[in-house]
Design an enzyme around this catalytic site. Sequence first.
Site, mmCIF file in Angstrom:
data_model
loop_
_atom_site.group_PDB
_atom_site.id
_atom_site.type_symbol
_atom_site.label_atom_id
_atom_site.label_comp_id
_atom_site.label_asym_id
_atom_site.label_seq_id
_atom_site.Cartn_x
_atom_site.Cartn_y
_atom_site.Cartn_z
ATOM 1 N N PHE A 65 73.825 13.473 30.103
ATOM 2 C CA PHE A 65 74.676 13.874 28.984
ATOM 3 C C PHE A 65 75.233 12.618 28.328
ATOM 4 O O PHE A 65 75.784 11.745 28.996
ATOM 5 C CB PHE A 65 75.851 14.736 29.468
ATOM 6 C CG PHE A 65 75.496 16.151 29.779
ATOM 7 C CD1 PHE A 65 75.709 17.169 28.854
ATOM 8 C CD2 PHE A 65 74.955 16.485 31.009
ATOM 9 C CE1 PHE A 65 75.387 18.475 29.139
ATOM 10 C CE2 PHE A 65 74.618 17.799 31.316
ATOM 11 C CZ PHE A 65 74.838 18.798 30.380
ATOM 12 N N SER A 72 78.231 15.588 21.445
ATOM 13 C CA SER A 72 77.661 15.522 22.795
ATOM 14 C C SER A 72 76.185 15.885 22.726
ATOM 15 O O SER A 72 75.780 16.758 21.953
ATOM 16 C CB SER A 72 78.396 16.483 23.733
ATOM 17 O OG SER A 72 79.752 16.111 23.885
ATOM 18 N N GLU A 185 76.452 0.601 28.355
ATOM 19 C CA GLU A 185 75.851 1.252 27.199
ATOM 20 C C GLU A 185 74.846 0.333 26.509
ATOM 21 O O GLU A 185 73.732 0.736 26.168
ATOM 22 C CB GLU A 185 76.940 1.688 26.219
ATOM 23 C CG GLU A 185 76.433 2.538 25.077
ATOM 24 C CD GLU A 185 77.549 3.002 24.141
ATOM 25 O OE1 GLU A 185 77.214 3.587 23.091
ATOM 26 O OE2 GLU A 185 78.731 2.766 24.447
ATOM 27 N N VAL A 211 70.570 -3.965 18.620
ATOM 28 C CA VAL A 211 71.940 -3.753 18.126
ATOM 29 C C VAL A 211 72.093 -2.250 17.909
ATOM 30 O O VAL A 211 71.313 -1.646 17.166
ATOM 31 C CB VAL A 211 72.221 -4.512 16.813
ATOM 32 C CG1 VAL A 211 73.636 -4.201 16.319
ATOM 33 C CG2 VAL A 211 72.056 -6.017 17.005
ATOM 34 N N ASP A 212 73.066 -1.665 18.563
ATOM 35 C CA ASP A 212 73.260 -0.216 18.507
ATOM 36 C C ASP A 212 74.633 0.077 17.905
ATOM 37 O O ASP A 212 75.654 -0.243 18.499
ATOM 38 C CB ASP A 212 73.163 0.366 19.916
ATOM 39 C CG ASP A 212 73.210 1.885 19.921
ATOM 40 O OD1 ASP A 212 72.746 2.493 18.940
ATOM 41 O OD2 ASP A 212 73.713 2.457 20.898
ATOM 42 N N GLY A 214 77.252 2.619 17.046
ATOM 43 C CA GLY A 214 77.761 3.966 17.268
ATOM 44 C C GLY A 214 78.924 4.270 16.338
ATOM 45 O O GLY A 214 79.168 3.565 15.363
ATOM 46 N N GLY A 215 79.660 5.323 16.670
ATOM 47 C CA GLY A 215 80.813 5.674 15.857
ATOM 48 C C GLY A 215 82.033 4.848 16.183
ATOM 49 O O GLY A 215 82.781 4.442 15.297
ATOM 50 N N GLN A 219 77.078 -2.382 20.040
ATOM 51 C CA GLN A 219 76.605 -3.207 21.147
ATOM 52 C C GLN A 219 75.457 -4.100 20.706
ATOM 53 O O GLN A 219 74.621 -3.691 19.896
ATOM 54 C CB GLN A 219 76.085 -2.338 22.300
ATOM 55 C CG GLN A 219 77.150 -1.676 23.133
ATOM 56 C CD GLN A 219 77.830 -0.524 22.403
ATOM 57 O OE1 GLN A 219 79.050 -0.475 22.312
ATOM 58 N NE2 GLN A 219 77.043 0.387 21.861
#
Length: 471
Positions: A65, A72, A185, A211-212, A214-215, A219
């Site tokens: 998850f 989610s 992460e 390179v990630d 997210g909100g 990272q």
Amino acid sequence: MDNPKILITFALCFCLLVLASASSSSNYVGNENNNYPPLKNRKIISPNHHSTHKLLTKESYVVIFDAGSTGSRVHVYRFNQQLDLLHIGNDLELFVKTKPGLSAYAEDPEAAAESLVPLLEEAENVVPQELHPKTPLKVGATAGLRQLKGDASERILEAVREMLNNRSTLKVEADAVTVLSGNQEGAYQWVTINYLLGNLGKHYSKTVAVVDLGGGSVQMAYAVSEEDAANAPNAPEGVESYITQMYLKGIKYYLYVHSYLRYGLLAARAEVLKVSQSSENPCILAGFDGYYTYGGVEYKAQGSESGASFSKCRNAVRKALKVNETCDYESCTFGGIWSGGGGAGENNFFVASFFYEVADEAGFVDPDAASAKVRPSDFAKAAKIACETEYKDAKSTFPRFKDADTPYMCLDLVYQYTLLVDGFGIKPSEEITLVKQIMYEDSLVEAAWPLGSAIEAVSSLPKFEKLMYFI
């Protein structure tokens, strides 16, 4: 010998003598051309033996998850003993998502846990019933829960643990529900992308940098040489170690990983709005006057009468990123954070999550494509058009932008360009790969950190070799 009983007894004895002779004269089973091992070295098990299923089951399922800041998601993967993905139906993973994320239930932990139940049911339906007790289930919460105040995060996690213990038939260990560290992460995302590209097990110079966005956080991760890892500076107090060692498919990798909390796309909007010295912000489209809410806090978001400005917005973003913060090292990203020193592992950038979504909304990538080759300058080009657009004309100019994102499209595009160029030092003309899915064998797989977590989980199962672990 006319007695039938005597004849039957004689026949049985003769058969037993023939079988014994055949067994002693040859240690092999099959025809003369086979290479099967001797019988004395093989384990023979009756077809009715209770362990037969264990021998025949050469696969494992994992359920992960992803409890992110915007929603989610559940991923179910199936692996063979070589750590290759196997099909689940027509696809190589089950991927189901729901909104909002757990952090939206800060005042109601039980409701947060209940929001995962439909995803749990979907996951359990695809895992064979007899494998439920052996199928690891993990819940990894990311930046959304990291930013909650007080004990709200732990209360939500405890409610999720209780729900899973009461309702799930999968294998839920005591540490199955956690808030991932930023480094975890980032490392898992690096593993995911390089696994799907077939790079794991190769020299670090053959891997790609990730390179990630997210909100809530962003990272950056890439592999460095053993020498560079040994010379890495100590991270400042309160900052995770810059180097993570991982063993993957026979190779020890040294990863530079850093996670920047509050610099995911949604969190960064708040950071940029905070640095504005007046009620009017150069990043907000002309004609919009409202508020932006993030983390339960409202920020004034009002466009200037003269319109948004690419150059002024860029200055505001640079200020929010703290690009000019004092750097104690030879090279830094932003906020005084060491950059990892560069090297062969940083030569090829794959950027994921909101980078792709915003490029899609801005119209310079195919929304149906799994990946796209672009340059940071493409974000700048779209940003200049967006910043010159008035709010009332925004939907006609950029029809793909969601209504909630439209007032911030200048800000988002300027932010992504500035993050790539000023933050991570990527040249405006350098080609990078935007990625949301990667083709693995004959199917597309989500380019998201849960696969990296699943690989770690399945590697720890008794029947698998230690193919991956953190050192």
